[in-house]
Design a protein around this motif. Structure first.
Motif, PDB file in Angstrom:
ATOM      1  N   ASP A   4     -17.094  -5.935   6.711  1.00  0.00           N
ATOM      2  CA  ASP A   4     -17.874  -5.052   6.093  1.00  0.00           C
ATOM      3  C   ASP A   4     -17.231  -4.555   4.820  1.00  0.00           C
ATOM      4  N   ASP A   5     -16.095  -4.107   4.646  1.00  0.00           N
ATOM      5  CA  ASP A   5     -15.644  -3.822   3.261  1.00  0.00           C
ATOM      6  C   ASP A   5     -15.427  -5.085   2.328  1.00  0.00           C
ATOM      7  N   PHE A   6     -15.181  -5.900   2.725  1.00  0.00           N
ATOM      8  CA  PHE A   6     -14.990  -7.143   1.952  1.00  0.00           C
ATOM      9  C   PHE A   6     -16.486  -7.397   1.166  1.00  0.00           C
ATOM     10  N   ASN A   7     -17.662  -7.453   2.183  1.00  0.00           N
ATOM     11  CA  ASN A   7     -18.865  -7.796   1.771  1.00  0.00           C
ATOM     12  C   ASN A   7     -19.443  -6.556   0.844  1.00  0.00           C
ATOM     13  N   GLN A   8     -19.003  -5.755   1.023  1.00  0.00           N
ATOM     14  CA  GLN A   8     -19.441  -4.483   0.357  1.00  0.00           C
ATOM     15  C   GLN A   8     -18.860  -4.396  -1.175  1.00  0.00           C
ATOM     16  N   PHE A   9     -17.756  -4.718  -1.166  1.00  0.00           N
ATOM     17  CA  PHE A   9     -16.828  -4.861  -2.540  1.00  0.00           C
ATOM     18  C   PHE A   9     -17.472  -6.135  -3.258  1.00  0.00           C
ATOM     19  N   LEU A  60       1.681 -15.962  -4.982  1.00  0.00           N
ATOM     20  CA  LEU A  60       1.269 -15.661  -3.702  1.00  0.00           C
ATOM     21  C   LEU A  60       1.406 -16.639  -2.841  1.00  0.00           C
ATOM     22  N   ARG A  61       1.682 -18.012  -3.068  1.00  0.00           N
ATOM     23  CA  ARG A  61       1.987 -18.881  -2.071  1.00  0.00           C
ATOM     24  C   ARG A  61       3.336 -18.700  -1.371  1.00  0.00           C
ATOM     25  N   GLU A  62       4.032 -17.848  -2.140  1.00  0.00           N
ATOM     26  CA  GLU A  62       5.526 -17.507  -1.348  1.00  0.00           C
ATOM     27  C   GLU A  62       5.540 -16.110  -0.958  1.00  0.00           C
ATOM     28  N   HIS A  63       4.479 -15.238  -1.076  1.00  0.00           N
ATOM     29  CA  HIS A  63       4.507 -13.919  -0.943  1.00  0.00           C
ATOM     30  C   HIS A  63       3.912 -13.598   0.546  1.00  0.00           C
ATOM     31  N   GLU A  64       4.627 -12.802   1.269  1.00  0.00           N
ATOM     32  CA  GLU A  64       4.189 -12.472   2.645  1.00  0.00           C
ATOM     33  C   GLU A  64       2.975 -12.044   2.737  1.00  0.00           C
ATOM     34  N   GLY A  65       2.031 -12.473   3.877  1.00  0.00           N
ATOM     35  CA  GLY A  65       0.586 -11.854   3.885  1.00  0.00           C
ATOM     36  C   GLY A  65      -0.307 -12.955   3.125  1.00  0.00           C
ATOM     37  N   TYR A  66       0.194 -13.903   2.512  1.00  0.00           N
ATOM     38  CA  TYR A  66      -0.724 -14.825   1.924  1.00  0.00           C
ATOM     39  C   TYR A  66      -0.189 -16.245   2.070  1.00  0.00           C
ATOM     40  N   GLN A  81      -5.422 -17.665   0.584  1.00  0.00           N
ATOM     41  CA  GLN A  81      -6.032 -16.889   1.707  1.00  0.00           C
ATOM     42  C   GLN A  81      -5.146 -15.762   2.127  1.00  0.00           C
ATOM     43  N   GLN A  82      -5.705 -14.539   2.103  1.00  0.00           N
ATOM     44  CA  GLN A  82      -4.970 -13.664   2.463  1.00  0.00           C
ATOM     45  C   GLN A  82      -4.847 -13.115   4.062  1.00  0.00           C
ATOM     46  N   THR A  83      -4.049 -13.255   4.844  1.00  0.00           N
ATOM     47  CA  THR A  83      -3.949 -13.298   6.119  1.00  0.00           C
ATOM     48  C   THR A  83      -3.564 -11.676   6.870  1.00  0.00           C
ATOM     49  N   GLU A  84      -2.873 -11.033   5.773  1.00  0.00           N
ATOM     50  CA  GLU A  84      -2.433  -9.672   6.380  1.00  0.00           C
ATOM     51  C   GLU A  84      -3.758  -8.696   5.924  1.00  0.00           C
ATOM     52  N   THR A  85      -4.214  -8.208   6.886  1.00  0.00           N
ATOM     53  CA  THR A  85      -5.509  -7.581   6.861  1.00  0.00           C
ATOM     54  C   THR A  85      -5.411  -6.101   7.498  1.00  0.00           C
ATOM     55  N   SER A  86      -4.093  -5.482   7.691  1.00  0.00           N
ATOM     56  CA  SER A  86      -4.011  -4.390   8.170  1.00  0.00           C
ATOM     57  C   SER A  86      -4.267  -3.066   7.067  1.00  0.00           C
ATOM     58  N   GLY A  87      -4.638  -3.563   6.006  1.00  0.00           N
ATOM     59  CA  GLY A  87      -5.024  -2.470   4.836  1.00  0.00           C
ATOM     60  C   GLY A  87      -3.971  -2.122   3.959  1.00  0.00           C
ATOM     61  N   VAL A  88      -2.695  -2.475   4.253  1.00  0.00           N
ATOM     62  CA  VAL A  88      -1.489  -2.377   3.303  1.00  0.00           C
ATOM     63  C   VAL A  88      -2.058  -3.383   1.938  1.00  0.00           C
ATOM     64  N   LEU A  89      -2.486  -4.492   2.123  1.00  0.00           N
ATOM     65  CA  LEU A  89      -2.841  -4.931   0.729  1.00  0.00           C
ATOM     66  C   LEU A  89      -4.289  -4.917   0.387  1.00  0.00           C
ATOM     67  N   ASP A  90      -4.891  -3.807   0.773  1.00  0.00           N
ATOM     68  CA  ASP A  90      -6.439  -3.872   0.295  1.00  0.00           C
ATOM     69  C   ASP A  90      -6.594  -3.793  -1.096  1.00  0.00           C
ATOM     70  N   GLU A  91      -5.801  -2.932  -1.859  1.00  0.00           N
ATOM     71  CA  GLU A  91      -6.081  -2.813  -3.340  1.00  0.00           C
ATOM     72  C   GLU A  91      -5.729  -3.979  -4.037  1.00  0.00           C
ATOM     73  N   GLU A  92      -4.514  -4.840  -3.503  1.00  0.00           N
ATOM     74  CA  GLU A  92      -4.359  -6.128  -4.215  1.00  0.00           C
ATOM     75  C   GLU A  92      -5.506  -7.042  -4.040  1.00  0.00           C
ATOM     76  N   LEU A  93      -6.077  -7.081  -2.708  1.00  0.00           N
ATOM     77  CA  LEU A  93      -7.225  -7.907  -2.474  1.00  0.00           C
ATOM     78  C   LEU A  93      -8.178  -7.730  -3.460  1.00  0.00           C
TER      79      LEU A  93
END
Length: 133
Positions: A4-9, A60-66, A81-93
């Motif tokens: 929902d947040d993704f679609n809204q953004f 990003l290919r070498e960065h954790e969560g991606y 692909q961002q696979t870390e979706t706990s919210g920690v990387l939301d601003e980066e996303l």
């Protein structure tokens, strides 16, 4: 970030369209070209896929969560692909989604950019954007 947040953004970016395709993925386009996908996680957790610049892809290919995006990266395309979706990387996303949008938008003809009304967005974002370290 959830879907929902993704679609809204993604909906907040000018002249975007949303379709559900490719196995119920949330696919966002500008000018008929894909710039972001919500879906495709192997464990059914949220995952977000976007186009990246050369520099951001290398980082990003070498960065954790991606990871290089399945299907796209296998074909030499620079999608992450961002696979870390706990919210920690939301601003980066949000940053990377905007960058993906900008990259795809810049690939459209000037005429198409103007037709979409996105030429002004490009002028503003191009001046201030850049790759993250």
């Amino acid at each position: 970030m959830n879907y929902d947040d993704f679609n809204q953004f993604c909906d907040s970016l000018p002249a975007t369209t949303h379709v559900v395709q490719w196995g119920s993925s949330h696919v966002w386009k500008v000018g008929g070209k894909v710039f972001a996908i919500g879906g495709w996680a192997p464990d059914r957790q949220p995952a977000f896929t976007f186009k990246a610049s050369d520099r951001n892809f290398a980082y990003l290919r070498e960065h954790e969560g991606y990871r290089p995006a399945p299907y796209f990266a296998n074909r030499g395309m620079q999608w992450i692909q961002q696979t870390e979706t706990s919210g920690v990387l939301d601003e980066e996303l949000r940053y990377y989604l905007t960058e993906s949008y900008r990259i795809v938008l810049r690939g459209l003809s000037k005429r198409k950019q103007k037709e979409l009304g996105a030429d002004q967005f490009l002028a503003t974002v191009t001046e201030t954007s850049g790759d993250l370290p």
